[in-house]
Design a protein around this motif. Sequence first.
Motif, PDB file in Angstrom:
ATOM      1  N   UNK A  10       1.035  -1.217  -0.214  1.00 61.17           N
ATOM      2  CA  UNK A  10       0.121  -0.271   0.250  1.00 61.17           C
ATOM      3  C   UNK A  10       0.786   0.805  -0.052  1.00 61.17           C
ATOM      4  N   UNK A  11       2.118   1.307   0.454  1.00 63.90           N
ATOM      5  CA  UNK A  11       3.073   2.300   1.164  1.00 63.90           C
ATOM      6  C   UNK A  11       3.605   2.818  -0.894  1.00 63.90           C
ATOM      7  N   UNK A  12       3.613   1.245  -1.496  1.00 61.82           N
ATOM      8  CA  UNK A  12       4.799   1.278  -2.712  1.00 61.82           C
ATOM      9  C   UNK A  12       3.564   1.969  -3.100  1.00 61.82           C
ATOM     10  N   UNK A  13       2.210   1.382  -2.754  1.00 61.96           N
ATOM     11  CA  UNK A  13       0.784   2.298  -4.529  1.00 61.96           C
ATOM     12  C   UNK A  13       0.801   3.772  -4.417  1.00 61.96           C
ATOM     13  N   UNK A  14       1.132   4.232  -3.166  1.00 62.71           N
ATOM     14  CA  UNK A  14       1.077   5.339  -2.080  1.00 62.71           C
ATOM     15  C   UNK A  14       1.510   6.166  -3.236  1.00 62.71           C
ATOM     16  N   UNK A  15       3.319   5.738  -2.996  1.00 61.56           N
ATOM     17  CA  UNK A  15       4.168   6.175  -3.442  1.00 61.56           C
ATOM     18  C   UNK A  15       4.029   6.236  -5.125  1.00 61.56           C
TER      19      UNK A  15
END
Length: 313
Positions: A10-15
Amino acid sequence: MTGTEEHRFTRCAAGIVGLALLVIPLVCWATGAPNPLAAPGDTSGRSLAFLAQPTANLVMAGCGLLIAAAAVLRSTAVRVAALGAFALLLDAGALAAIGYLPFMVFSAVTGNADNLAAYLSIPLLMQVAMGVAAAGLLWTLVDRPVPGGAGAHERARVRTARWTAVAVIAPLVYAATRVLMVLDVPGFAVPMDATGKAAGLGLALAAIGGAVLTWGLVRPWGERWPRWMPRVAGREVPTDLPVVAALSVSVLVMAAAKAILGLVSTTSSELSAHAWAWTPMLLWPLWSVSLALAALNYRTRRTTSPQREAAAA
């Protein structure tokens, strides 16, 4: 996937979404191209249409920087602020795309696949990507260990039932108004051709389908896959699957609710002319909140044991 792996995803998607929101306005500024979220002619690109192009580019870049920072930093305050940025940028486009999907599929099957080209709209693709990233970022905030035993389990059971009932009623009311519009019932009649009526029925079916899936939060098949489903029949439904799905829809419904509330605040002539047809959409903020609360209480119920406190005693 473990919780750590889920949060990494999820952090990768947000990034990725944050960087895209930072780069796109820079490209628009350098080339003179219009900002894709400040394009009044595109139904999925209106969230920043109230701003002049230079300002829209600046606001999008600022939001992108904040969202990218939320993907890197573990600060709750930054992530909450990033969700606020998503709230500004998201509009009704992604939810509309889901709602019209039954009609689009029907059109494609009957030989009119041209309508599917609307799903390749850059603003719409951006809306979908932002919706996924926003839901994932929200998940990192709510995915915490759930303490408690029988007491917490019972409270969650009651609250799940209560909020699920609200989250089911809201889309069913909306579906009923679309059926009444198609049938030209007095008070709901809106000028529509055959294509418009088919699309209205598709919206009703999508809303009913969403209500049925929400109902699963309090039904046995919301915990174990039904027998008629191949390969997974009888197996336990992963707890996080319906929770993440419900939170994602909740985010999209709230984004669409923002557009509806905007119509109300401007005393739209369309809203006043067909009040009974559009008024049920004012339930969408309640629908969004109730769906999120139903999902979170479902998770608490699934992850707490009704026997734990009794065993401890």
